[in-house]
Scaffold this active site. Sequence first.
Site, PDB file in Angstrom:
ATOM      1  N   ARG A   1       0.742  -1.014  -0.024  1.00  0.00           N
ATOM      2  CA  ARG A   1       0.047   0.129   0.134  1.00  0.00           C
ATOM      3  C   ARG A   1       0.687   1.269   0.039  1.00  0.00           C
ATOM      4  O   ARG A   1       0.737   2.232   0.705  1.00  0.00           O
ATOM      5  CB  ARG A   1      -0.903   0.049   1.195  1.00  0.00           C
TER       6      ARG A   1
ATOM      7  N   SER B   1     -10.793  -0.137   2.894  1.00  0.00           N
ATOM      8  CA  SER B   1     -10.003  -0.510   4.001  1.00  0.00           C
ATOM      9  C   SER B   1      -9.521   0.883   4.837  1.00  0.00           C
ATOM     10  O   SER B   1      -8.803   1.643   4.170  1.00  0.00           O
ATOM     11  CB  SER B   1      -9.002  -1.324   4.011  1.00  0.00           C
TER      12      SER B   1
ATOM     13  N   GLU C   1      -4.744   3.603   5.901  1.00  0.00           N
ATOM     14  CA  GLU C   1      -4.628   3.241   4.520  1.00  0.00           C
ATOM     15  C   GLU C   1      -5.340   4.233   3.904  1.00  0.00           C
ATOM     16  O   GLU C   1      -4.903   4.730   2.625  1.00  0.00           O
ATOM     17  CB  GLU C   1      -5.306   1.562   4.262  1.00  0.00           C
TER      18      GLU C   1
END
Length: 312
Positions: free
Chosen positions: A185, A234, A304
């Site tokens: 990520r 998320s 995130e």
Amino acid sequence: MKWDLPTLLEPVGGRKRFHQPLARYSSFRIGGSADALVLVEDIENLKTLQAIALAHDIPLFILGGGSNLLIRDGGIRGIVVAMRGTFRTCRVVPCADEPESGCQRAEVHAGAGCSLSRLAMQLAQQSWSGLEFAYGIPGTLGGAMIMNAGTHLGDLSQVVIAAQVLLASGRVETIPSQDLGLRYRGSSYPAASIVVGATLRVQQGNRDTIESAMRESNERRQRTQPLWLPNAGSIFKNPPGTAAARLIDELGLKGTRIGGAMISPVHANFLVNVDGAKATDVEALMQLIRTRVYEAYGIELEPEVRIVGEEG
């Protein structure tokens, strides 16, 4: 506003909207206004826009698909850019070095404004395999390149050959994947640069098999994620060796609500907008989760979702 943006942006083609509310451009359906929103159609207008922003010290924010993003209630100062036109084009170039067996590999040249999910479907319909994991991921290829987007099935680092990047100098440079700092990520691009496209690798496959895998992945998403409510995907990255959702769930936090935002009863790592939530509601829930998880497990959850803009 300290800049005369209508005047400064006159040389830039494309649609321009001033004092534009951004909630409709966000998958969370949350966010204040942008001083200016410019829908850029091609690289030359993007270069012009970038040069104006740099010359006048105006912040430039690339919106992408508005997913994985929380825009604060005070909105975004400066210029917000949405890529349209040529940035949404895609071209598949089959290999030319397998004359006997027929072409089994190809390069995909796609603009940063392409929908990642639509790109995966387009390739599947042509029997090209490699992006099955991306089907159902919201947002654009540009944002996905920055985030190294992925699922439990894989991520973009597995298929990226190179990124096309507009540097602060106004030059477009192709950067090979090994120099992009792609990681879980995250990534590392040159300062003040803009991702304008990417080259991906795919291989020939069976269309039925590819589409079956995509349907199965999408059905799993439908069962396990609250996709019927506005959300940003998320909220926290998974800590090493565990899952953020499991930690939050174990603390009994599902269904906890602040204002119009709630921790989803379906998936604990999703915050959902159930009733006109504000960014402050979401941030308060995030802080509650981080505090409780740290107190219980000594683990610092890392967001995130990207949080941008000014407080209202």
